[in-house]
Scaffold this motif. Structure first.
Motif, PDB file in Angstrom:
ATOM      1  N   ALA A 197      -9.106  -0.161   5.360  1.00  0.00           N
ATOM      2  CA  ALA A 197      -9.334  -0.793   4.961  1.00  0.00           C
ATOM      3  C   ALA A 197      -9.000  -1.534   3.482  1.00  0.00           C
ATOM      4  N   ASP A 198      -7.993  -0.791   3.356  1.00  0.00           N
ATOM      5  CA  ASP A 198      -6.794  -1.229   2.099  1.00  0.00           C
ATOM      6  C   ASP A 198      -5.876  -2.636   2.787  1.00  0.00           C
ATOM      7  N   THR A 199      -6.090  -2.120   4.036  1.00  0.00           N
ATOM      8  CA  THR A 199      -4.097  -2.939   4.689  1.00  0.00           C
ATOM      9  C   THR A 199      -4.392  -4.180   5.179  1.00  0.00           C
TER      10      THR A 199
ATOM     11  N   SER B   6     -12.877  -4.037   4.927  1.00  0.00           N
ATOM     12  CA  SER B   6     -13.515  -3.818   3.377  1.00  0.00           C
ATOM     13  C   SER B   6     -14.660  -2.599   3.323  1.00  0.00           C
ATOM     14  N   ASP B   7     -14.147  -1.855   2.467  1.00  0.00           N
ATOM     15  CA  ASP B   7     -15.619  -1.247   3.000  1.00  0.00           C
ATOM     16  C   ASP B   7     -16.230  -0.246   3.936  1.00  0.00           C
ATOM     17  N   PHE B   8     -14.589   0.104   5.466  1.00  0.00           N
ATOM     18  CA  PHE B   8     -15.125   0.201   6.384  1.00  0.00           C
ATOM     19  C   PHE B   8     -15.831   1.565   7.010  1.00  0.00           C
ATOM     20  N   ASN B   9     -15.588   2.721   6.308  1.00  0.00           N
ATOM     21  CA  ASN B   9     -16.894   3.875   6.583  1.00  0.00           C
ATOM     22  C   ASN B   9     -18.090   3.507   5.801  1.00  0.00           C
ATOM     23  N   LYS B  10     -18.458   2.627   5.248  1.00  0.00           N
ATOM     24  CA  LYS B  10     -19.358   2.336   5.490  1.00  0.00           C
ATOM     25  C   LYS B  10     -20.175   1.124   6.346  1.00  0.00           C
TER      26      LYS B  10
ATOM     27  N   ARG C 198      -9.280   5.542   8.212  1.00  0.00           N
ATOM     28  CA  ARG C 198     -10.506   4.132   7.542  1.00  0.00           C
ATOM     29  C   ARG C 198     -10.434   3.779   6.262  1.00  0.00           C
ATOM     30  N   SER C 199      -9.741   4.832   5.275  1.00  0.00           N
ATOM     31  CA  SER C 199      -9.847   3.897   4.030  1.00  0.00           C
ATOM     32  C   SER C 199      -8.078   3.421   4.109  1.00  0.00           C
TER      33      SER C 199
ATOM     34  N   ARG D 159       1.090  -1.185   0.139  1.00  0.00           N
ATOM     35  CA  ARG D 159      -0.099   0.651   0.121  1.00  0.00           C
ATOM     36  C   ARG D 159       0.659   1.154  -0.082  1.00  0.00           C
ATOM     37  N   PHE D 160       1.725   0.945   0.191  1.00  0.00           N
ATOM     38  CA  PHE D 160       2.780   2.875   0.526  1.00  0.00           C
ATOM     39  C   PHE D 160       4.607   2.021  -0.092  1.00  0.00           C
TER      40      PHE D 160
END
Length: 764
Positions: free
Chosen positions: A573-575, A580-584, A569-570, A419-420
């Motif tokens: 969700a990526d890591t 996944s879809d954490f904010n939702k 949170r995004s 991711r980073f």
């Protein structure tokens, strides 16, 4: 000190009057009444206390201790420059822990001035710059320790570990190292996942609940409502606790008028056993041995399909001598037989445990023995059955999920790298035990504490305080003054943060955080009260400020990310698996369930099977080298456990009373079996000196403790912590977990000659 009759029931009207007293004491009665209506509810905030799951039933979703925690944090009493100009660090260090936190909320950032021995105001920018300069001047990133408390949110925990790992270290000691580390290790080895396998809803379907080494009445009272509900529908609750605790005997729910306003109460435990300290593994081994001898049918289909190692385990059980089981457990054969029959007779059985199990030398083996029992009868992987380590602080489990781990899983590091687009350290870092040793030897030079009170929480207080004071920079991110702020000799910073109840507003609007409870449920939390000071920052903003001052905009723009928790949170969700879809997902009422592989009978072990463990019963709760020292003692040697009073949570002491045990106005008490006291020619209310036994010839001693006769097995003692932390040798730790052995301390007693005078506490 007054010694009253201990309470005949937990909860009831006294819990309401105690709550009201705390609300008045906070000087924010109106605001805190509103807070109590919001706590542990959708669109409200998560209690800063325990990690028990939230129920949708009932108008109120808080307990007495939760109300204390809220009122303790949400107070109008503040301390800042004027307070610290008046009181030197040396003076403050002489006060007790209750006095320190009682002074009120920290209201501005402060820097320690070595030449004057006082804390003085500092700007946030200067504080961040000082930390960044010191970190960048270290010889290696591993000279820094990044400690985390269980009150930290998922968002700040993720940001914190990303900062530390980008800086170049896996030194992430955290509070779980001192409580449930043994649970994580044991469960990972046995079933492939270091978390409990049940949800709160499973308690509605269990017909038998075993409670090992746990006192819900004081430590997580909301659990009592769950146990009450289970008991009233006919579920059998079997308690194993070294002391007879009223909360596991009778509970009057404050939410039920008939129990609130009368003497009525619900009987909680169907059977209550009091094993010796450290004897729980022998109890479970005895249960299995009894059932095998009675040829009680096991779940052969489950064993064949899902497990490995059964034959070696059965051979070990058969080789265990009954005399060893009786001697170590302290229970009689008929008691063990009764417990075994209740377990085998249950269609759906849950076992729960807490620090009465995890803070011994052989805790990992004990927990694996509990798992063995469940595997034998297929009591895992279906509704109403399974394993439940009851976590303490509200997000201690979430911190580990977010990567607060000195030994991070390889797949987590791989996801961070992807991711980073940069490497991260993979070598193991320091846990709490290793961090304290590194600081003591000056191998580590900086400690940053994201919440908590490490000075009061860690064992061997003299050693620990010296270690913390050896740091060249001690940074404490806190809401209230505590012992950790005072262990300084060079440079130190106090960085005051927002509490759970307070509004966190950024240019992007009011922010939410998230936490994970003991049942792997993740839900949002949002404070609604005005911050007590305009100088407070959120924990997210503080960590981002430190990271920016240390790393610049690598690997992210820290200030940009910190302005909106949705951005963090995004990244999660990526890591992080399951987010996944954490904010939702957090918009769902009650949050969302992360799931548990073992609950689905998917075993993430090397063999892809649940593993029976093969461990002999320990010879003793003490290591051999200490047993040799004990053998030379002329006086009787006792096993002491440290524990909480009813008027504290973790290291936070709300008052000097313990209503459930009949104590008023004192914490320096020692609970003892009356027969043991008479053997030593000691009487109730005598004051004693307690000296622990260890092989290094260092004298570890506390004095002026008042004897209280209590229903506790002979040879065992109990007293409050942190007052008895000085007795626990720093190197007395659990096998494979490094957890302090705070529930099995070898001690001798002598009558105190010159009783020390307690510090007068003026709380007006």
């Amino acid at each position: 000190m007054a010694i009253n009759k201990k309470a005949k029931r937990a909860g009831g009207f006294p819990s309401v009057t105690s709550t009201l007293a705390r609300l008045v004491e906070s000087r924010k009665v109106k605001d805190n009444v509103k807070n109590l209506l919001r706590v542990n509810k959708d669109n409200g905030f998560d209690c800063p206390g325990c990690a028990w799951g939230d129920s949708a039933e009932g108008v109120f979703q808080f307990c007495e201790n939760g109300a204390k925690a809220i009122a303790w944090e949400a107070t109008n009493k503040t301390i800042g420059a004027e307070f610290f100009a008046k009181h030197s660090v040396s003076y403050l260090n002489r006060q007790n822990d209750y006095w320190l936190e009682y002074q009120g909320r920290l209201s501005e950032p402060l820097k320690y001035n070595k030449s004057t021995d006082h804390y003085e105001p500092i700007t946030w920018d200067d504080a961040f710059a000082l930390i960044g300069k010191k970190l960048n001047a270290l010889n290696t990133p591993d000279e820094a320790e990044f400690y985390t408390s269980g009150r930290a949110s998922n968002e700040v925990a993720f940001l914190y570990q990303l900062f530390g790992r980008t800086f170049g270290t896996n030194n992430f000691p955290d509070c779980s190292n001192m409580c449930h580390e043994a649970s994580g290790v044991a469960l990972k080895q046995s079933i492939g996942v270091g978390k409990g396998t049940v949800t709160l809803a499973d308690f509605d379907h269990a017909d038998c609940i075993f409670v090992f080494g746990q006192n819900p009445g004081s430590n997580h009272p909301r659990m009592l409502n769950t146990l009450r509900k289970a008991s009233r529908r006919g579920c059998k609750i079997i308690a194993f606790n070294n002391l007879k605790e009223v909360g596991l005997q009778r509970f009057a729910s404050p939410q039920v008028p008939s129990e609130l306003l009368t003497d009525a109460a619900t009987t909680i435990s169907h059977a209550y056993f009091s094993p010796k300290l450290g004897g729980d593994m022998a109890v479970v081994r005895g249960m299995v041995k009894y059932l095998l001898e009675q040829e009680t049918p096991c779940d052969l289909a489950f064993i064949e399909q899902h497990t490995q190692g059964i034959d070696d385990y059965i051979a070990q059980v058969k080789a265990t001598d009954w005399s060893h089981i009786f001697d170590q457990s302290g229970l009689h054969r008929d008691e063990i037989a009764k417990a075994a029959q209740l377990f085998a007779g249950g269609k759906n059985v849950i076992s729960t445990w807490a620090m009465g199990i995890t803070q011994h030398k052989h805790s990992v083996a004990t927990i694996r023995e509990i798992v063995n029992l469940h595997l034998l009868f297929g009591q895992i992987g279906r509704q109403g059955a399974g394993l439940c380590p009851v976590r303490g602080h509200s997000n201690v489990q979430g911190n580990r999920t977010m990567g607060i781990n000195e030994q991070p899983p390889a797949d987590f590091i791989d996801k961070l790298k992807a991711r980073f687009s940069q490497p991260f350290p993979t070598q193991p870092g320091h846990n709490v035990y290793q961090a304290i040793h590194a600081l003591h030897k000056k191998h580590s030079k900086v400690i940053i504490c994201l919440g908590g009170n490490i000075a009061a929480a860690v064992s061997d207080s003299t050693f620990t305080h010296k270690a913390l004071a050896s740091a060249e920079l001690n940074v404490q991110i806190s809401t209230k003054l505590n012992r950790s702020h005072l262990q300084v000799s060079e440079c130190a910073l106090i960085l005051p943060c927002l509490g759970r109840t307070e509004i966190d507003k950024t240019p992007r609007g009011e922010q939410k955080i998230t936490v994970e409870d003991t049942f792997s449920m993740v839900h949002a939390s949002q404070g609604k009260s005005k911050p007590v000071s305009k100088h407070l920052l959120s924990e997210v903003a503080i960590v981002a400020g430190i990271a920016n001052a240390t790393l610049g905009n690598a690997p992210i723009n820290w200030q940009h990310i910190a302005s909106d928790n949705q951005r963090i949170r995004s990244l999660i969700a990526d890591t992080v698996f399951g987010f996944s879809d954490f904010n939702k997902k957090i918009e769902q009422p009650g949050g969302f369930y992360l799931g548990n592989s073992a609950a689905q009978c998917k075993w993430l072990t090397d063999t892809k099977k649940a593993m029976f463990s093969v461990n002999p019963l320990p010879e003793s709760v003490y290591p051999l080298i200490v047993r040799e020292k004990i053998a030379k003692q002329k006086s009787p040697v006792f096993t002491l456990q440290s524990m909480r009073s009813h008027d504290q949570y973790n290291t936070t002491v709300y008052g000097l009373n313990d209503r459930y045990r009949g104590i008023q106005g004192n914490r320096k008490v020692l609970f003892i079996n009356e027969t043991d006291a008479k053997r030593l020619k000691l009487n109730a209310s005598d004051k004693v000196t307690i000296t622990s036994i260890w092989h290094d010839n260092i004298t570890r001693q506390v004095t002026g403790f008042t004897l209280v006769f209590y229903d506790i097995p002979r040879g065992n003692l109990a007293a409050y912590y942190p007052e008895t932390n000085p007795l626990v040798p720093i190197d007395s730790i659990g096998d494979h977990s490094s957890t302090p052995t705070s529930k099995s301390i070898a001690v001798v007693l002598t009558k105190a000659q010159n009783d020390p005078q307690a510090i007068d506490i003026n709380v007006t």
